[in-house]
Design an enzyme around this catalytic site. Sequence first.
Site, PDB file in Angstrom:
ATOM      1  N   ASP A 461      21.287  12.999  31.459  1.00  0.00           N
ATOM      2  CA  ASP A 461      20.788  12.774  30.094  1.00  0.00           C
ATOM      3  C   ASP A 461      21.924  12.227  29.243  1.00  0.00           C
ATOM      4  O   ASP A 461      22.932  12.890  29.017  1.00  0.00           O
ATOM      5  CB  ASP A 461      20.265  14.077  29.492  1.00  0.00           C
ATOM      6  CG  ASP A 461      19.405  13.823  28.276  1.00  0.00           C
ATOM      7  OD1 ASP A 461      19.572  12.766  27.651  1.00  0.00           O
ATOM      8  OD2 ASP A 461      18.564  14.671  27.949  1.00  0.00           O
ATOM      9  N   ASP A 671      12.645  -6.906  20.210  1.00  0.00           N
ATOM     10  CA  ASP A 671      11.542  -6.250  19.507  1.00  0.00           C
ATOM     11  C   ASP A 671      10.695  -7.327  18.853  1.00  0.00           C
ATOM     12  O   ASP A 671      11.164  -8.445  18.595  1.00  0.00           O
ATOM     13  CB  ASP A 671      12.065  -5.260  18.456  1.00  0.00           C
ATOM     14  CG  ASP A 671      10.951  -4.358  17.945  1.00  0.00           C
ATOM     15  OD1 ASP A 671       9.972  -4.150  18.686  1.00  0.00           O
ATOM     16  OD2 ASP A 671      11.050  -3.875  16.803  1.00  0.00           O
ATOM     17  N   ASP A 736      10.759  -1.579  23.579  1.00  0.00           N
ATOM     18  CA  ASP A 736       9.883  -0.424  23.412  1.00  0.00           C
ATOM     19  C   ASP A 736       8.742  -0.502  24.423  1.00  0.00           C
ATOM     20  O   ASP A 736       8.697  -1.393  25.269  1.00  0.00           O
ATOM     21  CB  ASP A 736       9.353  -0.344  21.981  1.00  0.00           C
ATOM     22  CG  ASP A 736       8.619  -1.608  21.558  1.00  0.00           C
ATOM     23  OD1 ASP A 736       8.042  -2.283  22.429  1.00  0.00           O
ATOM     24  OD2 ASP A 736       8.639  -1.921  20.356  1.00  0.00           O
ATOM     25  N   ASP A1346     -46.907   0.839  17.215  1.00  0.00           N
ATOM     26  CA  ASP A1346     -45.505   0.920  17.633  1.00  0.00           C
ATOM     27  C   ASP A1346     -45.463   1.096  19.137  1.00  0.00           C
ATOM     28  O   ASP A1346     -46.200   1.923  19.697  1.00  0.00           O
ATOM     29  CB  ASP A1346     -44.794   2.097  16.955  1.00  0.00           C
ATOM     30  CG  ASP A1346     -43.363   2.237  17.431  1.00  0.00           C
ATOM     31  OD1 ASP A1346     -42.533   1.422  17.026  1.00  0.00           O
ATOM     32  OD2 ASP A1346     -43.098   3.160  18.230  1.00  0.00           O
ATOM     33  N   ASP A1427     -40.667  -4.045  18.292  1.00  0.00           N
ATOM     34  CA  ASP A1427     -41.641  -3.117  18.861  1.00  0.00           C
ATOM     35  C   ASP A1427     -42.713  -2.705  17.858  1.00  0.00           C
ATOM     36  O   ASP A1427     -43.541  -1.843  18.160  1.00  0.00           O
ATOM     37  CB  ASP A1427     -40.941  -1.867  19.397  1.00  0.00           C
ATOM     38  CG  ASP A1427     -40.058  -1.209  18.346  1.00  0.00           C
ATOM     39  OD1 ASP A1427     -39.947  -1.754  17.239  1.00  0.00           O
ATOM     40  OD2 ASP A1427     -39.481  -0.151  18.644  1.00  0.00           O
ATOM     41  N   ASP A1428     -42.719  -3.277  16.668  1.00  0.00           N
ATOM     42  CA  ASP A1428     -43.735  -2.991  15.659  1.00  0.00           C
ATOM     43  C   ASP A1428     -44.763  -4.114  15.660  1.00  0.00           C
ATOM     44  O   ASP A1428     -44.403  -5.301  15.658  1.00  0.00           O
ATOM     45  CB  ASP A1428     -43.112  -2.853  14.269  1.00  0.00           C
ATOM     46  CG  ASP A1428     -42.226  -1.626  14.167  1.00  0.00           C
ATOM     47  OD1 ASP A1428     -42.566  -0.625  14.821  1.00  0.00           O
ATOM     48  OD2 ASP A1428     -41.211  -1.665  13.464  1.00  0.00           O
ATOM     49  N   ASP A1610     -37.201 -24.931  -9.900  1.00  0.00           N
ATOM     50  CA  ASP A1610     -36.318 -25.044 -11.071  1.00  0.00           C
ATOM     51  C   ASP A1610     -34.890 -25.195 -10.580  1.00  0.00           C
ATOM     52  O   ASP A1610     -34.555 -24.835  -9.446  1.00  0.00           O
ATOM     53  CB  ASP A1610     -36.442 -23.809 -11.973  1.00  0.00           C
ATOM     54  CG  ASP A1610     -35.688 -23.999 -13.285  1.00  0.00           C
ATOM     55  OD1 ASP A1610     -35.898 -25.033 -13.946  1.00  0.00           O
ATOM     56  OD2 ASP A1610     -34.880 -23.124 -13.632  1.00  0.00           O
ATOM     57  N   GLU A1652     -32.856 -31.171 -10.111  1.00  0.00           N
ATOM     58  CA  GLU A1652     -34.273 -30.865  -9.974  1.00  0.00           C
ATOM     59  C   GLU A1652     -34.856 -31.506  -8.714  1.00  0.00           C
ATOM     60  O   GLU A1652     -35.656 -30.898  -8.004  1.00  0.00           O
ATOM     61  CB  GLU A1652     -35.034 -31.361 -11.215  1.00  0.00           C
ATOM     62  CG  GLU A1652     -34.638 -30.673 -12.511  1.00  0.00           C
ATOM     63  CD  GLU A1652     -35.178 -29.262 -12.612  1.00  0.00           C
ATOM     64  OE1 GLU A1652     -35.967 -28.866 -11.739  1.00  0.00           O
ATOM     65  OE2 GLU A1652     -34.807 -28.544 -13.557  1.00  0.00           O
ATOM     66  N   ASP A1685     -40.521 -28.265 -14.342  1.00  0.00           N
ATOM     67  CA  ASP A1685     -40.406 -28.487 -15.786  1.00  0.00           C
ATOM     68  C   ASP A1685     -39.568 -29.718 -16.104  1.00  0.00           C
ATOM     69  O   ASP A1685     -39.117 -29.894 -17.228  1.00  0.00           O
ATOM     70  CB  ASP A1685     -39.817 -27.259 -16.473  1.00  0.00           C
ATOM     71  CG  ASP A1685     -38.437 -26.908 -15.961  1.00  0.00           C
ATOM     72  OD1 ASP A1685     -37.936 -27.616 -15.056  1.00  0.00           O
ATOM     73  OD2 ASP A1685     -37.841 -25.916 -16.423  1.00  0.00           O
TER      74      ASP A1685
END
Length: 1755
Positions: A461, A671, A736, A1346, A1427-1428, A1610, A1652, A1685
Amino acid sequence: MESQQLSQHSHISHGSACASVTSKEVHTNQDPLDVSASKTEECEKASTKANSQQTTTPASSAVPENPHHASPQTAQSHSPQNGPYPQQCMMTQNQANPSGWSFYGHPSMIPYTPYQMSPMYFPPGPQSQFPQYPSSVGTPLSTPSPESGNTFTDSSSADSDMTSTKKYVRPPPMLTSPNDFPNWVKTYIKFLQNSNLGGIIPTVNGKPVRQITDDELTFLYNTFQIFAPSQFLPTWVKDILSVDYTDIMKILSKSIEKMQSDTQEANDIVTLANLQYNGSTPADAFETKVTNIIDRLNNNGIHINNKVACQLIMRGLSGEYKFLRYTRHRHLNMTVAELFLDIHAIYEEQQGSRNSKPNYRRNLSDEKNDSRSYTNTTKPKVIARNPQKTNNSKSKTARAHNVSTSNNSPSTDNDSISKSTTEPIQLNNKHDLHLGQELTESTVNHTNHSDDELPGHLLLDSGASRTLIRSAHHIHSASSNPDINVVDAQKRNIPINAIGDLQFHFQDNTKTSIKVLHTPNIAYDLLSLNELAAVDITACFTKNVLERSDGTVLAPIVQYGDFYWVSKRYLLPSNISVPTINNVHTSESTRKYPYPFIHRMLAHANAQTIRYSLKNNTITYFNESDVDWSSAIDYQCPDCLIGKSTKHRHIKGSRLKYQNSYEPFQYLHTDIFGPVHNLPKSAPSYFISFTDETTKFRWVYPLHDRREDSILDVFTTILAFIKNQFQASVLVIQMDRGSEYTNRTLHKFLEKNGITPCYTTTADSRAHGVAERLNRTLLDDCRTQLQCSGLPNHLWFSAIEFSTIVRNSLASPKSKKSARQHAGLAGLDISTLLPFGQPVIVNDHNPNSKIHPRGIPGYALHPSRNSYGYIIYLPSLKKTVDTTNYVILQGKESRLDQFNYDALTFDEDLNRLTASYHSFIASNEIQESNDLNIESDHDFQSDIELHPEQPRNVLSKAVSPTDSTPPSTHTEDSKRVSKTNIRAPREVDPNISESNILPSKKRSSTPQISNIESTGSGGMHKLNVPLLAPMSQSNTHESSHASKSKDFRHSDSYSENETNHTNVPISSTGGTNNKTVPQISDQETEKRIIHRSPSIDASPPENNSSHNIVPIKTPTTVSEQNTEESIIADLPLPDLPPESPTEFPDPFKELPPINSRQTNSSLGGIGDSNAYTTINSKKRSLEDNETEIKVSRDTWNTKNMRSLEPPRSKKRIHLIAAVKAVKSIKPIRTTLRYDEAITYNKDIKEKEKYIEAYHKEVNQLLKMKTWDTDEYYDRKEIDPKRVINSMFIFNKKRDGTHKARFVARGDIQHPDTYDSGMQSNTVHHYALMTSLSLALDNNYYITQLDISSAYLYADIKEELYIRPPPHLGMNDKLIRLKKSLYGLKQSGANWYETIKSYLIQQCGMEEVRGWSCVFKNSQVTICLFVDDMVLFSKNLNSNKRIIDKLKMQYDTKIINLGESDEEIQYDILGLEIKYQRGKYMKLGMENSLTEKIPKLNVPLNPKGRKLSAPGQPGLYIDQQELELEEDDYKMKVHEMQKLIGLASYVGYKFRFDLLYYINTLAQHILFPSKQVLDMTYELIQFIWNTRDKQLIWHKSKPVKPTNKLVVISDASYGNQPYYKSQIGNIYLLNGKVIGGKSTKASLTCTSTTEAEIHAISESVPLLNNLSYLIQELDKKPITKGLLTDSKSTISIIISNNEEKFRNRFFGTKAMRLRDEVSGNHLHVCYIETKKNIADVMTKPLPIKTFKLLTNKWIH
């Protein structure tokens, strides 16, 4: 087994002498009801002692109030009142007890209980006596009572044995809790056995040995009731008694059955924990045994996961199987099956070797030696590991304590690895693991070695300052050392027992000694490299040896796992015993507070703080001497280790001694920094830096991403550079553990080049200090350089590179030299260096023309790496160049945005400094070379686009010189500086608006009108604003010369006396008489010539008629007029009150204050388009714009340079950029993940509902055969791109049901796994609204259906695999999909094709062309949304026939059949519909909004004043640049997305009156200023206040059987950013509003008429499509109308004159509109602006106008 729970009953009621039944642990093969005799004797002795101390006192009640403190009864205690034989139940001391029933000799043992008052009480008969049992051999019976001294004899054996004595029978304890019932039953059964009733106790098969008598049953019943009160009985016991209150035998039988089951579980756990296998038995038998045990435990609720099972199996391996511990211990996802494959392989190899080669298999030591040699094939890496790994987790702490109690024998060689140091798990009874508890790693005891430790070795170490060892066998001259203070990485004290010497005997026969500390509380034996260095020993990781400074090799270094080790064979053993060491500095303390207790009491403070506080009396009541401090030395609090965990300390200067081992450029630090956000795509977002360990030379390289190939390119570049430039080879690179460094590609590259990667500890930035400090220094320099120069942020890396060049040339305080000097390079020539951001003029070698200026302003960045030039940034060209052709400019200020071009001078100091460099260039120049001025090839920032969405022509439009600017100044400026803008903004110029693009003073002061347009005010009958342009008296279509007045904006008053003007007749737009307006004199106008051109804006000649309908053609027939009138009829138009004629007001009195913001009101947001714009002239010809827009040459203007401000820490958002960046509203997640719905859900009831929904979904998936259940695939065998991730999502539906859905992650699905051409269609909202409208008019029945799990009915064609659901427990397996799972890209398309085919082929439907998901036949119309289904038909039976056919194939639910004639309520695709056939239909969302809006956390004001309109005219969004913190900005954007998302959902469903406000605010989602948020809150508040409003439809009653489809159009001219116009359309079917649209025009219109026309042209395609749909669904004639208009637009449509078209674009647009109107038979009609309900789609309106236009169709 019973000791843990039985010990809870420390007292027993009714004077029981034995407090509780305590027993020894039951052996596995012993009867679970058997109790040790020794314990029985101990308990009886305690009973005798307790009874002898008892005193008899009269009792006031037969039932004690507290069963734990019951007083004994006297002889006169009352007997049961409903029994005729009280004395038989309650005996006194003077009465003889029946034989074998001596337990009742004590009167307090049977109290009077309420059970005996019950009429169901079962008393004994008149002749029955208490049971008398003959004394049997070995049965412990009663002895004389210690209280009375009498001997109770058995009547049947009194003659034969009068003197025999018997012991008292020990009573059971009183049951006090349902949880204690299992343990109580055991004592009760023991009580029956001791009472000679063992024969009636049921056996394992549930039958007793003999039949029970009535007296025994009575006794059994009474005693059970006495000692087991009903309130403490478990539920299952109460259930049995409720059926038969006397069935005690059944209770005993079930209890014994449960105990036998628990015994089996305990035996299995103990067996599994103590597995042993060495190959002596077949591997198949061992596998069968283990798998059977695991299966039984899992079935009984004790879950054993793979990891724990593998640990237990490996712990029991020995012999040749033992090496599997080391090879398999790091496999995280290993399964039991994989482990047994290895065991089988070894067994087969072992059997083969026995038959052929006895030494075929190597022994374990050889395996270990081979493994070490294998790990050293790559270069070693220098490590700095935490010396106290035990402090990283709780498990490691436990391991350290185990080590402290172990006795390790001295190891002399590497073969000590083969010695087993593991201990089997000791689980002796079932209570170590309760039923249902999962067996995890924490349950398994740790060995006395760490998982990654190499036994018999010392860990090297470099970060440890001292050597520490656990074993005392190698410590010489040991002595106590209380003064040494050693701390671990968490800064916690490490208890030290002794200090001594560690003696080495190396292979060169030399002996060396270093100091060592003894402590048992560490995970590894640590050898400090610092202490070795003190005795001239270093670790050479290039050779993997310990050596002296002269190169003498002392010992080899072994790499194992992630660490480097040295064998203990080189240690000399000592004669000191372990107890001697462990007892050093240990004193016995008596009667003192233990330190762990004080430590926890005082909030886990450390020992030093506590002792200091006690010495200074800051804590009272006890002193320092009252605490036992002996345990404080070695005490490790696990809670402190976890809660106060920190990174390990780094020894300052610990790396310096290893720097001498490397030559320059052999050891690099690297790094990566980034990303940097909010930059153009061409600018880099990252940079990677390199630093040489020896010379500290630095390199930086830009990166656009962190991909493997990008990083590899940089590594290749720098290694080649070092090799060629410095003739050096890189040996080690420290980095790292980021994925960009640990990937396989880079690892192979480094290995190929012989480079050792040295990785730091994860998240330990201090271990990577060299690279981290460099990045921090460079970033500090970068921010400083950008701040000083004012350059834009996208040049950030140029500042980094400039700083790197300078830093390499500066001397280090330690080495007194610069990095360049260490590298052998010359010093930096400062004459070649310019300040960062120095203004310069660059020679333009390729001008546009010969008269074009040759100088381009720029800014110096840094010296070029590829030439002798300089990298210079040119804002006008938006790029950087590498050139030597530049001239230095220097001003008084250093900030870029503060330069004044007129004040720029040559700086003498800078000129003198760079004179030598320029003279060198001049002397070497033969001729001027334009080739030097080239774009930099090396520079990453060449051709940078400052903002990808910024219009390129904006930068060339600068503010023109003001009128006060002298002409000479203007001329001089044009000579000096190019007309081209010399700078570019950092992101988007915050000042780019009408104020600096257009000359605001002149333009804003003159509402220019070249001719009169009748639609300027939408058909109003009066003109409220003066027209300041001179007009021709004739009625021609030519425009007159326009004049432009000077600025009178700042005048306080403006009257006729102050100006000379003439009256010009002007035609009223409403057809009224001509009025006169003043004309400003020529003296006060700036004359500009505008070419005459045909005008389309002039109104066509019209008579003074009040008729408001203008036809396409001019037929005079009455039928045509009736058709046109019928189009207007029945429309929900407002009723206008009649207006009295008024005089034309004084134009100057009502002239609004002119503000530059009104010129383009919506540039800032919701502008005032109604208050003045609609009554002002909205025209501005193209020629006017071209004349007014002038380019400024004052490009160094201070105001215009503001965009180049220095970077700030906050995020800067510009309005225009934010508006342009909005493409769509991001959907907000409304579902929950598995962890949110179940794992961490604190709402128990909701959690249970989600769990139920989860199982329901799983069952549905299995029912639909969603995947192939016959075969499971290994993940490694399948192509990863065909593997789809899956997940469960949960949500609560509007009806309150909880839904779970298993979905695929289609958002990350690979493109090769689906056909991008397939479409997932759903019904269009306009189709649904059209169908509903026709249903109301034709009295249709509406049925809602459903289909459950619709997608799962569609097969999937592609080969796709998913991971199984979590409950299957097969994380490493894959299953093949067979059905279209929700979430897949192709699922929607597959289901659409499936249901479409079925409806067409089986139901006889056909799909309407152009309208997907709309099907019809002659009787039924179907609208399909996933599904409806919504069915419409005249006859309800038609709907039912379709439903029957659907049910044959699909799981179809009828949500609402719709058969009632009363009002029916529907919930169709979010719309809450109330429908009564033949009368009305109401569409709203009140319930949904009431539920959703409060969840948005919007500050609602329910009691305050309600808003009457969603917005007001005159509101502007501030255009100032917004600055927010990054997190705050993201949070506000997310909030805007939620709010606008809900508002859009509501608006496009039925609240069409809100679409303009929703559309405008949606453009500002990325500009969440406080003002924008407030406007959004107001919109949500308005929706909340009007949540009860509904879109009202009534059944139409046409005169003729026709359908009438009308669109009202419009446009608001130029009221959006960049002068875009807002257009709006409303669609009506038979007078019912079915849809609306409000959007910004895609093209810029140059007049109101163009706007317009654009609005009408946008409405016609949808109008035609709706017409086709209506004709397909309802076979009636249809009339199509178009209302506007704008009379000018109508005149263009009806006219055949092409001279009105001023340009090709406008002409083609108008001609196309003519063709569409005539070809589709559209009736174009005029409508007054006051009645035009489409006006709400294009502009904010006053409250009164807003209500007037909407109250007829939504209320």
